[in-house]
Design a protein around this motif. Sequence first.
Motif, PDB file in Angstrom:
ATOM      1  N   THR A 288       0.828  -1.207   0.000  1.00 18.26           N
ATOM      2  CA  THR A 288       0.000   0.000   0.000  1.00 18.26           C
ATOM      3  C   THR A 288       0.858   1.250   0.000  1.00 18.26           C
ATOM      4  O   THR A 288       0.576   2.220  -0.722  1.00 18.26           O
ATOM      5  CB  THR A 288      -0.932   0.010   1.219  1.00 18.26           C
ATOM      6  OG1 THR A 288      -1.784  -1.137   1.181  1.00 18.26           O
ATOM      7  CG2 THR A 288      -1.782   1.269   1.244  1.00 18.26           C
ATOM      8  N   SER A 289       1.916   1.247   0.784  1.00 18.78           N
ATOM      9  CA  SER A 289       2.797   2.413   0.850  1.00 18.78           C
ATOM     10  C   SER A 289       3.498   2.662  -0.485  1.00 18.78           C
ATOM     11  O   SER A 289       3.695   3.809  -0.892  1.00 18.78           O
ATOM     12  CB  SER A 289       3.826   2.238   1.972  1.00 18.78           C
ATOM     13  OG  SER A 289       4.707   1.166   1.704  1.00 18.78           O
ATOM     14  N   VAL A 290       3.851   1.586  -1.188  1.00 23.75           N
ATOM     15  CA  VAL A 290       4.456   1.752  -2.517  1.00 23.75           C
ATOM     16  C   VAL A 290       3.452   2.376  -3.474  1.00 23.75           C
ATOM     17  O   VAL A 290       3.800   3.236  -4.301  1.00 23.75           O
ATOM     18  CB  VAL A 290       4.967   0.401  -3.055  1.00 23.75           C
ATOM     19  CG1 VAL A 290       5.438   0.537  -4.502  1.00 23.75           C
ATOM     20  CG2 VAL A 290       6.115  -0.117  -2.188  1.00 23.75           C
ATOM     21  N   GLY A 291       2.191   1.988  -3.385  1.00 19.99           N
ATOM     22  CA  GLY A 291       1.159   2.588  -4.224  1.00 19.99           C
ATOM     23  C   GLY A 291       0.980   4.071  -3.950  1.00 19.99           C
ATOM     24  O   GLY A 291       0.840   4.882  -4.872  1.00 19.99           O
ATOM     25  N   VAL A 292       0.996   4.445  -2.662  1.00 24.56           N
ATOM     26  CA  VAL A 292       0.892   5.866  -2.302  1.00 24.56           C
ATOM     27  C   VAL A 292       2.083   6.637  -2.857  1.00 24.56           C
ATOM     28  O   VAL A 292       1.949   7.772  -3.333  1.00 24.56           O
ATOM     29  CB  VAL A 292       0.800   6.014  -0.770  1.00 24.56           C
ATOM     30  CG1 VAL A 292       0.880   7.483  -0.368  1.00 24.56           C
ATOM     31  CG2 VAL A 292      -0.498   5.395  -0.256  1.00 24.56           C
ATOM     32  N   PHE A 293       3.269   6.020  -2.819  1.00 30.84           N
ATOM     33  CA  PHE A 293       4.472   6.639  -3.377  1.00 30.84           C
ATOM     34  C   PHE A 293       4.266   6.953  -4.862  1.00 30.84           C
ATOM     35  O   PHE A 293       4.620   8.040  -5.345  1.00 30.84           O
ATOM     36  CB  PHE A 293       5.664   5.699  -3.184  1.00 30.84           C
ATOM     37  CG  PHE A 293       6.964   6.202  -3.744  1.00 30.84           C
ATOM     38  CD1 PHE A 293       7.822   6.947  -2.957  1.00 30.84           C
ATOM     39  CD2 PHE A 293       7.334   5.919  -5.050  1.00 30.84           C
ATOM     40  CE1 PHE A 293       9.026   7.418  -3.463  1.00 30.84           C
ATOM     41  CE2 PHE A 293       8.535   6.370  -5.566  1.00 30.84           C
ATOM     42  CZ  PHE A 293       9.383   7.125  -4.770  1.00 30.84           C
ATOM     43  N   GLY A 294       3.683   6.018  -5.614  1.00 31.92           N
ATOM     44  CA  GLY A 294       3.447   6.237  -7.034  1.00 31.92           C
ATOM     45  C   GLY A 294       2.457   7.357  -7.291  1.00 31.92           C
ATOM     46  O   GLY A 294       2.666   8.204  -8.178  1.00 31.92           O
ATOM     47  N   VAL A 295       1.362   7.393  -6.526  1.00 35.35           N
ATOM     48  CA  VAL A 295       0.361   8.454  -6.692  1.00 35.35           C
ATOM     49  C   VAL A 295       0.964   9.821  -6.379  1.00 35.35           C
ATOM     50  O   VAL A 295       0.719  10.813  -7.092  1.00 35.35           O
ATOM     51  CB  VAL A 295      -0.857   8.179  -5.799  1.00 35.35           C
ATOM     52  CG1 VAL A 295      -1.822   9.364  -5.817  1.00 35.35           C
ATOM     53  CG2 VAL A 295      -1.583   6.914  -6.251  1.00 35.35           C
ATOM     54  N   ALA A 296       1.762   9.904  -5.310  1.00 36.86           N
ATOM     55  CA  ALA A 296       2.394  11.170  -4.943  1.00 36.86           C
ATOM     56  C   ALA A 296       3.373  11.630  -6.018  1.00 36.86           C
ATOM     57  O   ALA A 296       3.509  12.829  -6.276  1.00 36.86           O
ATOM     58  CB  ALA A 296       3.115  11.021  -3.596  1.00 36.86           C
ATOM     59  N   THR A 297       4.059  10.683  -6.653  1.00 38.21           N
ATOM     60  CA  THR A 297       4.976  11.033  -7.742  1.00 38.21           C
ATOM     61  C   THR A 297       4.226  11.666  -8.902  1.00 38.21           C
ATOM     62  O   THR A 297       4.666  12.667  -9.486  1.00 38.21           O
ATOM     63  CB  THR A 297       5.736   9.782  -8.213  1.00 38.21           C
ATOM     64  OG1 THR A 297       6.500   9.245  -7.135  1.00 38.21           O
ATOM     65  CG2 THR A 297       6.678  10.130  -9.358  1.00 38.21           C
ATOM     66  N   GLY A 378       6.798   7.836 -14.693  1.00 37.86           N
ATOM     67  CA  GLY A 378       7.456   7.096 -13.629  1.00 37.86           C
ATOM     68  C   GLY A 378       6.508   6.721 -12.513  1.00 37.86           C
ATOM     69  O   GLY A 378       6.543   5.598 -11.989  1.00 37.86           O
ATOM     70  N   GLY A 379       5.622   7.646 -12.135  1.00 40.87           N
ATOM     71  CA  GLY A 379       4.630   7.340 -11.100  1.00 40.87           C
ATOM     72  C   GLY A 379       3.669   6.252 -11.529  1.00 40.87           C
ATOM     73  O   GLY A 379       3.323   5.360 -10.742  1.00 40.87           O
ATOM     74  N   VAL A 380       3.237   6.306 -12.782  1.00 41.02           N
ATOM     75  CA  VAL A 380       2.353   5.256 -13.311  1.00 41.02           C
ATOM     76  C   VAL A 380       3.083   3.918 -13.312  1.00 41.02           C
ATOM     77  O   VAL A 380       2.515   2.869 -12.961  1.00 41.02           O
ATOM     78  CB  VAL A 380       1.878   5.623 -14.733  1.00 41.02           C
ATOM     79  CG1 VAL A 380       1.118   4.458 -15.355  1.00 41.02           C
ATOM     80  CG2 VAL A 380       1.005   6.867 -14.696  1.00 41.02           C
ATOM     81  N   GLY A 381       4.370   3.935 -13.691  1.00 41.98           N
ATOM     82  CA  GLY A 381       5.155   2.707 -13.687  1.00 41.98           C
ATOM     83  C   GLY A 381       5.264   2.101 -12.294  1.00 41.98           C
ATOM     84  O   GLY A 381       5.222   0.874 -12.131  1.00 41.98           O
ATOM     85  N   THR A 382       5.399   2.948 -11.281  1.00 46.15           N
ATOM     86  CA  THR A 382       5.464   2.453  -9.902  1.00 46.15           C
ATOM     87  C   THR A 382       4.181   1.740  -9.510  1.00 46.15           C
ATOM     88  O   THR A 382       4.211   0.676  -8.871  1.00 46.15           O
ATOM     89  CB  THR A 382       5.728   3.620  -8.938  1.00 46.15           C
ATOM     90  OG1 THR A 382       7.007   4.199  -9.229  1.00 46.15           O
ATOM     91  CG2 THR A 382       5.718   3.151  -7.490  1.00 46.15           C
ATOM     92  N   LEU A 383       3.034   2.295  -9.873  1.00 43.32           N
ATOM     93  CA  LEU A 383       1.755   1.651  -9.576  1.00 43.32           C
ATOM     94  C   LEU A 383       1.642   0.299 -10.279  1.00 43.32           C
ATOM     95  O   LEU A 383       1.161  -0.678  -9.691  1.00 43.32           O
ATOM     96  CB  LEU A 383       0.608   2.565  -9.996  1.00 43.32           C
ATOM     97  CG  LEU A 383       0.448   3.874  -9.213  1.00 43.32           C
ATOM     98  CD1 LEU A 383      -0.662   4.719  -9.820  1.00 43.32           C
ATOM     99  CD2 LEU A 383       0.149   3.589  -7.749  1.00 43.32           C
ATOM    100  N   LEU A 384       2.094   0.238 -11.528  1.00 45.06           N
ATOM    101  CA  LEU A 384       2.033  -1.025 -12.262  1.00 45.06           C
ATOM    102  C   LEU A 384       2.940  -2.074 -11.631  1.00 45.06           C
ATOM    103  O   LEU A 384       2.573  -3.252 -11.530  1.00 45.06           O
ATOM    104  CB  LEU A 384       2.427  -0.787 -13.723  1.00 45.06           C
ATOM    105  CG  LEU A 384       1.468   0.075 -14.547  1.00 45.06           C
ATOM    106  CD1 LEU A 384       2.029   0.296 -15.953  1.00 45.06           C
ATOM    107  CD2 LEU A 384       0.086  -0.569 -14.629  1.00 45.06           C
ATOM    108  N   VAL A 385       4.138  -1.663 -11.199  1.00 40.64           N
ATOM    109  CA  VAL A 385       5.070  -2.596 -10.553  1.00 40.64           C
ATOM    110  C   VAL A 385       4.466  -3.135  -9.262  1.00 40.64           C
ATOM    111  O   VAL A 385       4.540  -4.335  -8.971  1.00 40.64           O
ATOM    112  CB  VAL A 385       6.422  -1.908 -10.284  1.00 40.64           C
ATOM    113  CG1 VAL A 385       7.263  -2.733  -9.316  1.00 40.64           C
ATOM    114  CG2 VAL A 385       7.176  -1.720 -11.592  1.00 40.64           C
ATOM    115  N   SER A 386       3.861  -2.262  -8.474  1.00 43.94           N
ATOM    116  CA  SER A 386       3.265  -2.700  -7.200  1.00 43.94           C
ATOM    117  C   SER A 386       2.194  -3.761  -7.433  1.00 43.94           C
ATOM    118  O   SER A 386       2.159  -4.791  -6.751  1.00 43.94           O
ATOM    119  CB  SER A 386       2.673  -1.492  -6.475  1.00 43.94           C
ATOM    120  OG  SER A 386       2.085  -1.883  -5.251  1.00 43.94           O
TER     121      SER A 386
END
Length: 436
Positions: A288-297, A378-386
């Motif tokens: 969940t925290s990784v997802g929040v990181f992506g949204v904030a990015t 990059g933020g979208v990529g983080t959400l996909l990775v999570s």
Amino acid sequence: MSAPSAQLLRHQRPFMAFWLARVCTASGFQMLTVAIGWQMYELTGKVLDLGLVGLVEFLPRLLFVLYTGHVADRYDRRKVVALCQAGQALIGLALVLGSGGGLTRELIFLLAFLLGSARAFEMPATQALLPSLVPVGLFPAAVAASASAIQAATIVAPALGGFLYAFGSVWVYAPTTLLYCLAVGLILSLPARAEPLRKEPASVKSLLAGLQFIRSRRDVLGAVSLDMFAVLLGGATALLPVFAKDILLTGPWGLGLLRSAPAIGALLMSVWLARFPIERQVGRIMFTSVGVFGVATIAFGLSTSFWFSLAVLVILGAADMISMVIRAAFVQLETPDAMRGRVSAVNGLFIGASNQLGEFESGLTAHWFGTVPAVVMGGVGTLLVSGLWMRLFPTLANRDRLHQPMTEPTEPPPRPFNAAGADPGSSADKESRSAP
């Protein structure tokens, strides 16, 4: 019973020396990063060069990954850390001497490579040193407290570095050199390693043991690879000079505040976690925290308001701290002490890929697509990775605790780790990663 963080402060004097040393080195590195980044951008005006600095800093971790962990397991970890910090002090001194006008693009790249080399050997030795300083029961709190040292420095040091840079680069590089020298003294004051050093020769089997260990523990592999790919795509640190100067229309002082903002959120969260460690549903909370990181990015990339950007970066830093503390404690608690240096070296390679290599990726994508699109993608990529990692590593995503209770049987490490110095009977003697 008092909170774990209070016990650390009252009863663990070696940990406090370690903590203060971390403050010094983190402060020094953050000040160097701000000054070098701004100086390079002023010198060349090229976004790609900002990414190349990150790539050059990362290369030593890739080149020396098999040796850095072996050094941490074979030699006195205090002396390894102190020697690396002394090397970084010499780099700061070289920047002082070159600040009168002798610094060129090529020289900055060379010093960045040397800085990355020193940090490549320092990181696994530092991470492997921490578990020997505190009892196992206080270790998760020690990881959070150690991370708070880095974040406290990251709040003050970048802003201070940006402010001092206005008076000239030497005003940044000289204090940095002194901070590294102070850290050397603090590290050498720590107690010597209680266990005898393992003097096995540097064989291929021994050097590859860290890789083999991580590969054999699927949840450990999932944790460290999640960090690498999520932050690799979502990190926008290298582009902050561009946002500060061209998008948010501020100067070096604004750049310092932007670099400090994630650390404010991370510090507040690390203080909370040191007092109230996460004990249940650790997998779900980490993802969940990784997802929040992506949204904030994504929100930061789209922002044109300086103050909104600062607020979003605070949230980003808090989310990153949650996932980092969980991963750090989990990896070290799953690793026998004799293997911690080599496992930390491989983990450090993943962390370096997510940070320094991520800076290169950010610079490259910004060069191709533009600064704002690069950060948003990059933020979208983080959400996909999570989301993908939750499917690839379901036991990690559903993990309830950092480690199994000591009463439960655990599988001994595979045979190759015995040959490399691992103790198959030490699976109950577990401990963490760090700050970073």
